[in-house]
Every structure is written in structure tokens, then in C-alpha cells.
Design an enzyme around this catalytic site. Structure first.
Site, PDB file in Angstrom:
ATOM      1  N   GLY A  75      -4.198  -5.309   7.104  1.00  0.00           N
ATOM      2  CA  GLY A  75      -5.238  -4.363   7.500  1.00  0.00           C
ATOM      3  C   GLY A  75      -6.125  -4.849   8.619  1.00  0.00           C
ATOM      4  O   GLY A  75      -6.595  -4.065   9.447  1.00  0.00           O
ATOM      5  N   THR A  99       0.421   0.674   6.722  1.00  0.00           N
ATOM      6  CA  THR A  99       0.447  -0.328   5.663  1.00  0.00           C
ATOM      7  C   THR A  99       0.669  -1.686   6.334  1.00  0.00           C
ATOM      8  O   THR A  99       1.142  -1.748   7.470  1.00  0.00           O
ATOM      9  CB  THR A  99       1.585  -0.077   4.646  1.00  0.00           C
ATOM     10  OG1 THR A  99       2.838  -0.106   5.338  1.00  0.00           O
ATOM     11  CG2 THR A  99       1.431   1.255   3.943  1.00  0.00           C
ATOM     12  N   ASP A 159      -7.920  -2.014   5.873  1.00  0.00           N
ATOM     13  CA  ASP A 159      -7.898  -0.804   6.712  1.00  0.00           C
ATOM     14  C   ASP A 159      -7.732   0.476   5.916  1.00  0.00           C
ATOM     15  O   ASP A 159      -8.103   1.554   6.384  1.00  0.00           O
ATOM     16  CB  ASP A 159      -6.734  -0.902   7.709  1.00  0.00           C
ATOM     17  CG  ASP A 159      -5.390  -1.008   6.977  1.00  0.00           C
ATOM     18  OD1 ASP A 159      -5.312  -1.748   5.973  1.00  0.00           O
ATOM     19  OD2 ASP A 159      -4.427  -0.344   7.388  1.00  0.00           O
ATOM     20  N   ARG A 215     -13.711  -7.995   0.102  1.00  0.00           N
ATOM     21  CA  ARG A 215     -12.932  -7.766   1.341  1.00  0.00           C
ATOM     22  C   ARG A 215     -12.411  -6.324   1.332  1.00  0.00           C
ATOM     23  O   ARG A 215     -11.822  -5.861   0.364  1.00  0.00           O
ATOM     24  CB  ARG A 215     -11.766  -8.737   1.407  1.00  0.00           C
ATOM     25  CG  ARG A 215     -10.827  -8.551   2.623  1.00  0.00           C
ATOM     26  CD  ARG A 215      -9.640  -7.687   2.304  1.00  0.00           C
ATOM     27  NE  ARG A 215      -8.649  -7.629   3.376  1.00  0.00           N
ATOM     28  CZ  ARG A 215      -7.606  -6.823   3.394  1.00  0.00           C
ATOM     29  NH1 ARG A 215      -7.387  -5.993   2.401  1.00  0.00           N
ATOM     30  NH2 ARG A 215      -6.757  -6.842   4.402  1.00  0.00           N
ATOM     31  N   THR A 258       0.874  -1.161   0.000  1.00  0.00           N
ATOM     32  CA  THR A 258       0.000   0.000   0.000  1.00  0.00           C
ATOM     33  C   THR A 258       0.899   1.195   0.000  1.00  0.00           C
ATOM     34  O   THR A 258       2.066   1.078   0.342  1.00  0.00           O
ATOM     35  CB  THR A 258      -0.812   0.004   1.325  1.00  0.00           C
ATOM     36  OG1 THR A 258      -1.613  -1.144   1.374  1.00  0.00           O
ATOM     37  CG2 THR A 258      -1.672   1.229   1.504  1.00  0.00           C
TER      38      THR A 258
HETATM   39  N1  ASP Z   1      -3.288  -2.502   4.570  1.00  0.00           N
HETATM   40  C1  ASP Z   1      -3.673  -3.016   3.293  1.00  0.00           C
HETATM   41  C2  ASP Z   1      -4.845  -3.924   3.461  1.00  0.00           C
HETATM   42  O1  ASP Z   1      -4.887  -4.685   4.400  1.00  0.00           O
HETATM   43  C3  ASP Z   1      -2.630  -3.764   2.610  1.00  0.00           C
HETATM   44  C4  ASP Z   1      -1.240  -3.323   2.850  1.00  0.00           C
HETATM   45  O2  ASP Z   1      -0.989  -2.276   3.348  1.00  0.00           O
HETATM   46  O3  ASP Z   1      -0.319  -4.008   2.504  1.00  0.00           O
HETATM   47  O4  ASP Z   1      -5.681  -3.921   2.603  1.00  0.00           O
END
Ligand code: ASP
Length: 358
Positions: A258, A255, A235, A232, A204
Site C-alpha cells: 500500500g 492490492t 492504501d 498503520r 486484500t
Molecule cells: N494494499 C494493502 C495494504 O497495503 C495490502 C495488500 O493489498 O496486500 O494494506
């Protein structure tokens, strides 16, 4: 300690232009700084910054080229928060639009709502002239196909039965016939795809900015967890989890996995910690301890995921922090870093961390 513990701008010699981001954000920080230098708005700056990652097919965690859901469809989440007007916008599970951060900003600016999801978010974007496009690249399609194939293997990752929140399956090796199943595919590319299949990555970009007027904004944008169940939502688009800005105090974002961040409302927790006097570093570490506590500090279970937080206080003090000291990818260890730009070239700095990854 009360709110007075946050250093006033007058005491710290005034605010400065500064941008921080997750480790994939060096270009984003540089772009955002360019906009801040010309007196641009902090939200315009961070959104223009993350648009670079969203439009980059080589970044497989964000926007175009992001790894898809179980059905091979890329679904994106994003949010924005604008400190000066104290407003927010968010979009979740949107398909077909390369730059969800722009849609989140549009929702903030053009509607009386904060969050739109799925097909209706796409319809909204199209109404404002955004073009619907196929976001799957050949590389992400191959990674998805390899993941699909790996489901034949008992060790393959499966959202429905395996993982931290579901019973574990036991199993054997990676499937020796992979090269036979994908003849003619470059071995390096296939190794990448296999790694992605058995370790579904998160990834992210979060980007936070402060300008010389003391104004702050933030954004987080992602393609979420690879191979997720369609619909789905992680966060990233959740205000208070993936990103939070309080113009009086500071900004934070996250990141990584989530689901863990939602459980601790990470970005809001960090901003509240700073409001009550913690330094950005301590605020981030406290949040990581809350994540750890949710697993009774069981390092075996915690080792199955990564999560990172970023904090920028209104006086320009900042920190990046991670649960683990670094990550293993394809047999290589890399320490956890985050990106910073305070006027010169962007640089990566080390995250503080809770546990050493051995
Ligand atoms: N936080 C993001 C999620 O869970 C993914 C990530 O940051 O790698 O969708």
C-alpha cells in the site's frame, strides 16, 4: 486527448453486467454478478461479494482470519465508492468487526463524513448493531507467534529497523530450533507460518462492478500488511489509492504494498488516465511505471514488493496489471492473475506486467 476519448455507451452497444476483482475474488465476482443479474445496486453487489472473503477464516489477508499487527491484534481497513451517487465511505484500523466493507458503506450512507478510524469506528459499528468478535484464528495466531519468535533471528523481519524505507540489517538463517519451539505443530502449518513470518504478506480484495444501466461501484477491504505497527494504515481505505470510481469514466483499485500505491494515488491516476483516453491496460501500465520510477527503476529494490492494479472502464473494457509477472511463495512461482465474471462462471485472467520475475 480530451474526455471525448472515452467511448460513449451508445458507440459500444451499451453497458453490460461485469465484475472484476483481485485473484482471490472469483467467489466475490460470482456473488456480485448474481446480484447484478437481479437488478441489484452495484455497490450492494461488490460488498456482498467481498463479504465472502471477509468472513472466510481461510483467507489470511482479509477480515476474519487476517494476519494481525505486531501485537497480535487484527486491524482492518476498507473503503467503498458508489458511482451513481458519487459518494464514498471508508474505515481504517478497525478491530473486532469481521466485515469492514459494510462499515465503510454504513459510514457513507448514515453520516456526513467519509472516514472513521480505530476505536471510534468500532463504537460506530456497535451503535448500528454490529457484534465485536475476536478476529484471530488459531492459524493466524500461530503465524504471529512464529513471527514474534523470528525477531530473535537477525534475518527476521522487523518493521522498526528493516525494509525498503529503513536501513537493512544483515543476518543468518531461519532459526533451526523452530520445530523445538513449537513442538506438536503440524510441519506443513509451521512451514506456512515461517513463510509468513519472513515474508510478511500483503493481500486484500478489490472488487469493481458495472451493470447494464452503466452504473459502477467499487470496494477494497484488507487486514493490511501482516505484522504492521499498530495503527498503520495502508492504501486500501484511501479513496483514490485503494479504490476510485468516476461514474463518467470507470473504476480502479489496487492490492499489494500500500505504501507504494499511496505515493502514486494509483486508483485515481488510472481513472484519470482512462478519462484522457488510455485503454484500461495502458492506464494500469502507466501507473506501474510511476511506481517503478519512484525507485529509479532499480529492479533490485522493486523486487522486494508486489503491487497490482485493476481497471474497469464504463464501456466494460477491463484490465489487471502487476509490477511483476508473478510471485514466489514457498519456492513456487505463480503468475499474476485477476478475477473476472461477465455473466457465466468466474475465471482468472492473466495480468499485464511491467517486469518478468525470474
Ligand atoms: N494494499 C494493502 C495494504 O497495503 C495490502 C495488500 O493489498 O496486500 O494494506
Amino acid at each position: 486527448m480530451g474526455a471525448a476519448a472515452v467511448p460513449a455507451l451508445a458507440q459500444t452497444g451499451g453497458a453490460k453486467n461485469i465484475v472484476i476483482a483481485s485473484s482471490n475474488g472469483e467467489r466475490a465476482c460470482a456473488k456480485a454478478m448474481e446480484i447484478l443479474r437481479t437488478g441489484g445496486d452495484t455497490l450492494d453487489a461488490v460488498v456482498a461479494g467481498v463479504n465472502i472473503n471477509e468472513e472466510d477464516p481461510a483467507d489470511d489477508s482479509v477480515g476474519y482470519g487476517g494476519l494481525p499487527n505486531e501485537e497480535g491484534v487484527v486491524e482492518l481497513d476498507a473503503c467503498v465508492m458508489h458511482g451513481p451517487t458519487r459518494r464514498a465511505g471508508s474505515v481504517a484500523s478497525i478491530r473486532g468487526i469481521k466485515t469492514p466493507s459494510k462499515i465503510a458503506k454504513l459510514i457513507m450512507e448514515q453520516t456526513d463524513h467519509i472516514m472513521l478510524v480505530g476505536d471510534n469506528a468500532l463504537r460506530f459499528a456497535k451503535a448500528f448493531g454490529f457484534k465485536e468478535e475476536n478476529l484471530l484464528t488459531e492459524k493466524s495466531r500461530l503465524a504471529w507467534l512464529v513471527w514474534k519468535q523470528s525477531l530473535r533471528d537477525p534475518r527476521g523481519h522487523n518493521n522498526w529497523t528493516d525494509g525498503l524505507d529503513a536501513p537493512h540489517k544483515q543476518g543468518a538463517g531461519p532459526g533451526a530450533a523452530l520445530h523445538e519451539r513449537f513442538p506438536g505443530v503440524d510441519p506443513e502449518l509451521l512451514a506456512y507460518a515461517w513463510d509468513r513470518a519472513i515474508h510478511p504478506p500483503t493481500g486484500t480484495i478489490n472488487c469493481l462492478a458495472l451493470n447494464t444501466k452503466g452504473e459502477m461501484s467499487g470496494t477494497t477491504t484488507t487486514s493490511g500488511l501482516a505484522w504492521k505497527i499498530p495503527g498503520r494504515v495502508g492504501d486500501s481505505p484511501i479513496i483514490g489509492a485503494g479504490c476510485y470510481v468516476d461514474q463518467e469514466v470507470g473504476a480502479a483499485g489496487s492490492t499489494g504494498r500500500g505504501e507504494e500505491n499511496i505515493r502514486v494515488a494509483g486508483a485515481h491516476t488510472i481513472v484519470e488516465n482512462m478519462r484522457h483516453g488510455m485503454s484500461p491496460k495502458d492506464a494500469v501500465m502507466d501507473c506501474l511505471k510511476r511506481v517503478s520510477r519512484n525507485y529509479d527503476h532499480d529492479k533490485k529494490r522493486l523486487a522486494q514488493f508486489d503491487i497490482n492494479f485493476y481497471a474497469l472502464r464504463k464501456d466494460g473494457v477491463y484490465a489487471g496489471g502487476s509490477l511483476w509477472s508473478g510471485q514466489m511463495s514457498r519456492g513456487k512461482f505463480s503468475p499474476r492473475k485477476f478475477a473476472v465474471n461477465d455473466g457465466g462462471a468466474s475465471r482468472l485472467e492473466n495480468c499485464v506486467y511491467l517486469y518478468e520475475r525470474s
